[in-house]
Design a protein around this motif. Structure first.
Motif, PDB file in Angstrom:
ATOM      1  N   ASP A 135      58.404  -9.204  79.113  1.00  0.00           N
ATOM      2  CA  ASP A 135      57.142  -9.408  79.824  1.00  0.00           C
ATOM      3  C   ASP A 135      56.885  -8.353  80.897  1.00  0.00           C
ATOM      4  O   ASP A 135      55.744  -8.005  81.165  1.00  0.00           O
ATOM      5  CB  ASP A 135      57.106 -10.802  80.480  1.00  0.00           C
ATOM      6  N   ASP A 136      57.965  -7.826  81.506  1.00  0.00           N
ATOM      7  CA  ASP A 136      57.787  -6.822  82.559  1.00  0.00           C
ATOM      8  C   ASP A 136      57.693  -5.399  82.005  1.00  0.00           C
ATOM      9  O   ASP A 136      57.645  -4.433  82.757  1.00  0.00           O
ATOM     10  CB  ASP A 136      58.919  -6.919  83.594  1.00  0.00           C
ATOM     11  N   GLY A 137      57.680  -5.256  80.682  1.00  0.00           N
ATOM     12  CA  GLY A 137      57.538  -3.952  80.053  1.00  0.00           C
ATOM     13  C   GLY A 137      58.848  -3.243  79.757  1.00  0.00           C
ATOM     14  O   GLY A 137      58.854  -2.221  79.070  1.00  0.00           O
ATOM     15  N   THR A 138      59.969  -3.756  80.279  1.00  0.00           N
ATOM     16  CA  THR A 138      61.265  -3.155  79.974  1.00  0.00           C
ATOM     17  C   THR A 138      61.693  -3.566  78.558  1.00  0.00           C
ATOM     18  O   THR A 138      61.098  -4.463  77.965  1.00  0.00           O
ATOM     19  CB  THR A 138      62.349  -3.567  80.994  1.00  0.00           C
ATOM     20  N   MET A 139      62.714  -2.910  78.074  1.00  0.00           N
ATOM     21  CA  MET A 139      63.180  -3.172  76.715  1.00  0.00           C
ATOM     22  C   MET A 139      64.512  -3.921  76.737  1.00  0.00           C
ATOM     23  O   MET A 139      65.345  -3.697  77.617  1.00  0.00           O
ATOM     24  CB  MET A 139      63.332  -1.855  75.948  1.00  0.00           C
ATOM     25  N   GLN A 140      64.670  -4.803  75.779  1.00  0.00           N
ATOM     26  CA  GLN A 140      65.871  -5.627  75.649  1.00  0.00           C
ATOM     27  C   GLN A 140      66.345  -5.566  74.207  1.00  0.00           C
ATOM     28  O   GLN A 140      65.548  -5.492  73.279  1.00  0.00           O
ATOM     29  CB  GLN A 140      65.542  -7.073  76.023  1.00  0.00           C
ATOM     30  N   TRP A 141      67.672  -5.638  74.009  1.00  0.00           N
ATOM     31  CA  TRP A 141      68.209  -5.674  72.654  1.00  0.00           C
ATOM     32  C   TRP A 141      68.073  -7.069  72.065  1.00  0.00           C
ATOM     33  O   TRP A 141      68.246  -8.060  72.758  1.00  0.00           O
ATOM     34  CB  TRP A 141      69.685  -5.272  72.642  1.00  0.00           C
ATOM     35  N   ALA A 142      67.790  -7.107  70.782  1.00  0.00           N
ATOM     36  CA  ALA A 142      67.763  -8.351  70.014  1.00  0.00           C
ATOM     37  C   ALA A 142      68.585  -8.120  68.756  1.00  0.00           C
ATOM     38  O   ALA A 142      68.730  -6.980  68.290  1.00  0.00           O
ATOM     39  CB  ALA A 142      66.342  -8.729  69.642  1.00  0.00           C
ATOM     40  N   TYR A 143      69.141  -9.194  68.231  1.00  0.00           N
ATOM     41  CA  TYR A 143      69.875  -9.132  66.973  1.00  0.00           C
ATOM     42  C   TYR A 143      69.214 -10.095  66.003  1.00  0.00           C
ATOM     43  O   TYR A 143      69.107 -11.287  66.291  1.00  0.00           O
ATOM     44  CB  TYR A 143      71.352  -9.501  67.166  1.00  0.00           C
ATOM     45  N   ASP A 144      68.759  -9.573  64.900  1.00  0.00           N
ATOM     46  CA  ASP A 144      68.070 -10.388  63.899  1.00  0.00           C
ATOM     47  C   ASP A 144      66.928 -11.176  64.547  1.00  0.00           C
ATOM     48  O   ASP A 144      66.724 -12.355  64.253  1.00  0.00           O
ATOM     49  CB  ASP A 144      69.060 -11.308  63.189  1.00  0.00           C
ATOM     50  N   GLY A 145      66.237 -10.534  65.481  1.00  0.00           N
ATOM     51  CA  GLY A 145      65.099 -11.148  66.160  1.00  0.00           C
ATOM     52  C   GLY A 145      65.449 -12.024  67.348  1.00  0.00           C
ATOM     53  O   GLY A 145      64.568 -12.526  68.033  1.00  0.00           O
ATOM     54  N   LYS A 146      66.749 -12.211  67.623  1.00  0.00           N
ATOM     55  CA  LYS A 146      67.165 -13.063  68.738  1.00  0.00           C
ATOM     56  C   LYS A 146      67.512 -12.192  69.944  1.00  0.00           C
ATOM     57  O   LYS A 146      68.469 -11.414  69.891  1.00  0.00           O
ATOM     58  CB  LYS A 146      68.395 -13.892  68.352  1.00  0.00           C
ATOM     59  N   PRO A 147      66.756 -12.313  71.044  1.00  0.00           N
ATOM     60  CA  PRO A 147      67.087 -11.549  72.247  1.00  0.00           C
ATOM     61  C   PRO A 147      68.506 -11.883  72.722  1.00  0.00           C
ATOM     62  O   PRO A 147      68.963 -13.020  72.600  1.00  0.00           O
ATOM     63  CB  PRO A 147      66.042 -12.015  73.262  1.00  0.00           C
ATOM     64  N   LEU A 148      69.189 -10.880  73.261  1.00  0.00           N
ATOM     65  CA  LEU A 148      70.587 -11.018  73.664  1.00  0.00           C
ATOM     66  C   LEU A 148      70.753 -10.951  75.172  1.00  0.00           C
ATOM     67  O   LEU A 148      70.058 -10.179  75.843  1.00  0.00           O
ATOM     68  CB  LEU A 148      71.423  -9.917  73.003  1.00  0.00           C
ATOM     69  N   TYR A 149      71.693 -11.756  75.683  1.00  0.00           N
ATOM     70  CA  TYR A 149      71.925 -11.886  77.125  1.00  0.00           C
ATOM     71  C   TYR A 149      73.423 -11.958  77.411  1.00  0.00           C
ATOM     72  O   TYR A 149      74.221 -12.299  76.540  1.00  0.00           O
ATOM     73  CB  TYR A 149      71.318 -13.203  77.651  1.00  0.00           C
ATOM     74  N   THR A 150      73.765 -11.719  78.679  1.00  0.00           N
ATOM     75  CA  THR A 150      75.090 -12.047  79.190  1.00  0.00           C
ATOM     76  C   THR A 150      74.874 -13.157  80.217  1.00  0.00           C
ATOM     77  O   THR A 150      73.738 -13.555  80.474  1.00  0.00           O
ATOM     78  CB  THR A 150      75.782 -10.827  79.828  1.00  0.00           C
ATOM     79  N   PHE A 151      75.958 -13.678  80.804  1.00  0.00           N
ATOM     80  CA  PHE A 151      75.845 -14.772  81.776  1.00  0.00           C
ATOM     81  C   PHE A 151      76.481 -14.343  83.083  1.00  0.00           C
ATOM     82  O   PHE A 151      77.619 -13.855  83.095  1.00  0.00           O
ATOM     83  CB  PHE A 151      76.510 -16.034  81.227  1.00  0.00           C
TER      84      PHE A 151
END
Length: 128
Positions: free
Chosen positions: A86-102
């Motif tokens: 939403d803020d215009g930055t890019m994020q990695w996704a795998y098979d369409g699922k956005p990825l995160y750490t905790f």
């Protein structure tokens, strides 16, 4: 002077051999012990509320669940893709699922976020 030139050559050869292994990998994460981890060995998660390749984790959510950020213009092969947040930055996704750490995972192998509020899950090999 000859010693300096030889040292400089040795440094250049060492750099030439080392830099390719330091370059950004084709894939932003990898499987280790049946679960996906980032290049620091930290556990990678998915969020059930994400839909259609779009991250629904923004603001305070993203402070607790840092998105796996992709550099501008990132390209990947296979199932890894960069998605726009939403803020215009890019994020990695795998098979369409956005990825995160905790944020509460302190060291490689920690999985403190798994099943958090029944919507956060470790990305496992079975999902791959």
């Amino acid at each position: 002077m000859k010693h300096i030139a030889q040292s400089w050559k040795a440094l250049l050869v060492t750099a030439a051999l080392t830099l390719p292994s330091m370059a950004f990998a084709d894939e932003p994460a990898m499987m280790k012990g049946g679960m996906m981890v980032d290049h620091k060995g930290m556990t990678v998660y998915t969020f059930d509320k994400d839909e259609g390749g779009k991250s629904m984790c923004n603001g305070d959510c993203a402070k607790n669940w840092p998105p796996m950020m992709a550099p501008a213009g990132a390209k990947a092969e296979g199932k890894f893709t960069p998605i726009k947040r939403d803020d215009g930055t890019m994020q990695w996704a795998y098979d369409g699922k956005p990825l995160y750490t905790f944020v509460k995972d302190e060291k490689p192998g920690d999985m403190k976020g798994d099943k958090m509020k029944d919507v956060w899950h470790v990305m496992h090999e079975s999902q791959k």
